[in-house]
Design a protein around this motif. Sequence first.
Motif, PDB file in Angstrom:
ATOM      1  N   GLN A  11       0.841  -1.199   0.000  1.00  0.00           N
ATOM      2  CA  GLN A  11       0.000   0.000   0.000  1.00  0.00           C
ATOM      3  C   GLN A  11       0.882   1.256   0.000  1.00  0.00           C
ATOM      4  O   GLN A  11       0.583   2.234  -0.683  1.00  0.00           O
ATOM      5  N   GLY A 132     -11.371  12.713   3.914  1.00  0.00           N
ATOM      6  CA  GLY A 132     -10.486  11.566   3.739  1.00  0.00           C
ATOM      7  C   GLY A 132      -9.383  11.531   4.783  1.00  0.00           C
ATOM      8  O   GLY A 132      -9.072  10.479   5.349  1.00  0.00           O
ATOM      9  N   LYS A 135     -10.233  10.234   8.217  1.00  0.00           N
ATOM     10  CA  LYS A 135     -10.448   8.794   8.346  1.00  0.00           C
ATOM     11  C   LYS A 135      -9.174   8.059   8.740  1.00  0.00           C
ATOM     12  O   LYS A 135      -9.233   6.894   9.138  1.00  0.00           O
ATOM     13  N   ALA A 139      -7.245   4.079   5.974  1.00  0.00           N
ATOM     14  CA  ALA A 139      -8.303   4.279   4.973  1.00  0.00           C
ATOM     15  C   ALA A 139      -7.736   4.953   3.727  1.00  0.00           C
ATOM     16  O   ALA A 139      -8.055   4.579   2.598  1.00  0.00           O
ATOM     17  N   ILE A 140      -6.869   5.946   3.946  1.00  0.00           N
ATOM     18  CA  ILE A 140      -6.280   6.659   2.803  1.00  0.00           C
ATOM     19  C   ILE A 140      -5.431   5.710   1.978  1.00  0.00           C
ATOM     20  O   ILE A 140      -5.473   5.703   0.751  1.00  0.00           O
ATOM     21  N   ARG A 142      -5.582   2.452   1.737  1.00  0.00           N
ATOM     22  CA  ARG A 142      -6.397   1.453   1.017  1.00  0.00           C
ATOM     23  C   ARG A 142      -7.008   2.070  -0.229  1.00  0.00           C
ATOM     24  O   ARG A 142      -6.987   1.501  -1.316  1.00  0.00           O
ATOM     25  N   THR A 143      -7.565   3.259  -0.041  1.00  0.00           N
ATOM     26  CA  THR A 143      -8.173   3.967  -1.183  1.00  0.00           C
ATOM     27  C   THR A 143      -7.116   4.282  -2.227  1.00  0.00           C
ATOM     28  O   THR A 143      -7.317   4.073  -3.427  1.00  0.00           O
ATOM     29  N   GLY A 144      -5.977   4.793  -1.744  1.00  0.00           N
ATOM     30  CA  GLY A 144      -4.902   5.160  -2.664  1.00  0.00           C
ATOM     31  C   GLY A 144      -4.397   3.979  -3.466  1.00  0.00           C
ATOM     32  O   GLY A 144      -4.072   4.114  -4.642  1.00  0.00           O
ATOM     33  N   VAL A 146      -6.066   1.335  -4.448  1.00  0.00           N
ATOM     34  CA  VAL A 146      -7.030   1.036  -5.524  1.00  0.00           C
ATOM     35  C   VAL A 146      -6.920   2.084  -6.625  1.00  0.00           C
ATOM     36  O   VAL A 146      -6.878   1.763  -7.818  1.00  0.00           O
ATOM     37  N   LEU A 147      -6.842   3.335  -6.213  1.00  0.00           N
ATOM     38  CA  LEU A 147      -6.767   4.420  -7.197  1.00  0.00           C
ATOM     39  C   LEU A 147      -5.474   4.350  -8.004  1.00  0.00           C
ATOM     40  O   LEU A 147      -5.454   4.679  -9.190  1.00  0.00           O
ATOM     41  N   VAL A 272      -8.334  11.873  -8.845  1.00  0.00           N
ATOM     42  CA  VAL A 272      -8.292  10.860  -7.783  1.00  0.00           C
ATOM     43  C   VAL A 272      -6.923  10.835  -7.116  1.00  0.00           C
ATOM     44  O   VAL A 272      -6.791  10.629  -5.916  1.00  0.00           O
ATOM     45  N   ALA A 276      -6.102  11.430  -3.067  1.00  0.00           N
ATOM     46  CA  ALA A 276      -5.370  10.510  -2.182  1.00  0.00           C
ATOM     47  C   ALA A 276      -4.110  11.173  -1.627  1.00  0.00           C
ATOM     48  O   ALA A 276      -3.812  11.099  -0.428  1.00  0.00           O
TER      49      ALA A 276
END
Lengths: 367, 369
Positions: A11, A132, A135, A139-140, A142-144, A146-147, A272, A276
Amino acid sequence: MTSNQRIGAGQFFLMIFLSRVVLTLTYSINSGGHTISNADWFAALFMPLILLIMGVPAFVFLHHSPGGDLCDFAFTLGTGVGKAVSLLYGLLFLLLTFTPVARFSFFVTSTTQTEKGEWFFPLLIMAAVSFGAAKGVQAIARTGAVLAVIGIAAIAAIVLALIPRMDMLNIYNPLAGGIREVGSSVLLLIANSLELSMLYMLAPHIRGSVKKAYLGYCVTAPLMLFLVLFTVMAVLGPYATLQLFPFYSVAGIAKIGELTNLSALEASVWIVGVFAKCALYLYFSYRCLSKVVSLPHRWMWFVLLGSLSAIAAAMSSDNVKKAQLNFSVVGSLWINAIFLIVLPLILTVAGAIKRRKQNATMDSMVG
Amino acid sequence: MRRWILWLVSLSLLFGLTGCSDTAPLKEKLIIEGIGVDYAENRFEVTLQVYAPSTEGVSKKGYQTFSAVGETLYQALRLVDENTGKYSYYSDTKVVVFSLDALQKGLWNNVEYFVRSSEMGSNVALAATRGRAADLLTVEGEGNNIPARVLSNALHYGKSDVGPISGELMTVSAMLVNDWGEVSLPMLAVEKKEGKGYPYFDGVLCFHQDTPQYQMTEQEKWVYNWMHEYYDDRAFVLPYDNHLYALQIRDSKRKIKVYVDKDVPVFTVSLTLTCDIMETNSAHGVVLTDLEDLKTKMEETVSNLTRSTLQQVAVTQQCDVFDLGRTLRKQHHDFVRRAGDLSTALKNSRFECITEVIIARAGQGSVDE
């Protein structure tokens, strides 16, 4: 950071990779007077080694730090030192938060014909970014992650779609402009490589091999830089020097089957990525500044810092002259040098001296 | 409570960031398909061809035309919006045609607005015409094709995989602003048949810097196509052995190498043409034993034509529309730097042409031993 704020090495790699790639997509001819040329993609070939060398102070610091981040380590040298370092880095991360937002606002208002003023996009983006950041880093990350995968796929699609449009006559000897031109390109790429700051804040909290993750970044990020810059030059050639955002322009020419004008895809990756990246930097800013000043509630920090960033982003992009500051190469180089290399080294050396004195004192007591 | 706040924030972001608040309905937009630029009495006249589906009851032809006059091109374009009360939308523009009179005012004056406009696509086709550009925007289409699309097809030679001949906005503006070569624009004209106008490709207009300099002849156009590896279905007529052979060039490949001999660039141009024999104008048709001589004759003709065209266009007229300067810069950058600029570097160039012709087919007709 608590245990539920730990992130995986993969990550971390994807976050710093996304952060660097977003910056490349937003390459502008406004970048400190630098004109895009064949020297740029050539300079990207030197970046793996340069990034490795730049990482040495960070890994030396990590080796000597007892487990906390940079600010935590500074506090071990004294409360005054800790607060000063936390304040400096807190402001640094605030700068790193609003600069991409300012660039994006400048981009949108100059290339997409929107009638919106300079406040609109910074306010909207910072609202999402603040949420964001609140959180937390897990969380950042994980989102990052995927992005980042989506971003890589999008860029790969655009580059592949542009292969038929590449004209090798646009690619000529990168040393034709002299070593100075290559040097200028290398400095620009170094100036834009501020992801090391993430390493200082996140490394103690990463599960897995930080070294492997950073090594992966040193190899893949320059490769992506090379692909993007080479594609821009091969497709646009001298037209690139007329475009404010060359990669956005070149994406507008790409087509995949019936799907034309992929610039919207490029802009989406940009959005996106900005989200992130800025969420993470805003979180770091909160982590540092909360050690200096305390507020009654945690959420107040994100509202305050988010608002400050939005104001700074809007004010720094409302005209062409100010907008150029957001792309300043000299400013970024100084930040790189002071905050990512010199200060950490000073702290590392100070920490080593302190430990030696403490060990000497203990030895004399035992003796 | 927190969930409601989150919903509220998300919805506001949704409506704010997706551009819902900054839209113009389709009926309030002018979807520009083609632009014609003329110049008379010290003013630019623009003619905009706008998509207007007949279902709207506005036009049975599927398009409408609006014009305006201004001191600059941008002023004239903005006046159209003022006069119509609608918002011009340029993202779908297929072609921009300039009259020779307009181009005499300087190519950069004509294209600058389009370069700066973020709506205009970088690959919109540019073309020139000897007459009025506005007339070209009234050519007949077939089916539901409106004139601008008919013109765009003409520039593509009707093939989807062949780009317009060098008249793309990005290529033109790059050449103008940088010292990378000279601009060439395809020329279009209108042929009237039974009261209707049909477009046809009228040649290539070559520029020296910002000004129209030279229009290629019919024969020189062949070399232009070969050097750009374009091919169309025109017949190349070759007189040989008291007959006229009509050949279709199916493919062309070119390689350019250059060396510098006592400060003189010597270009070696290698062309490989693949062609089919479509007509022989002789009773006995194609004879295998003649093919070798025919091939030799074709190679000689093409080489001579190429050499003379390059000499005339690139050197005499100083219109480097064949990428010679870029090739010279790529292979001998130091020589170009010493010369100062590409025009000076190319001034005394010499050309050697080597052609290989591959006769691929003789149609369905018989081939005799």
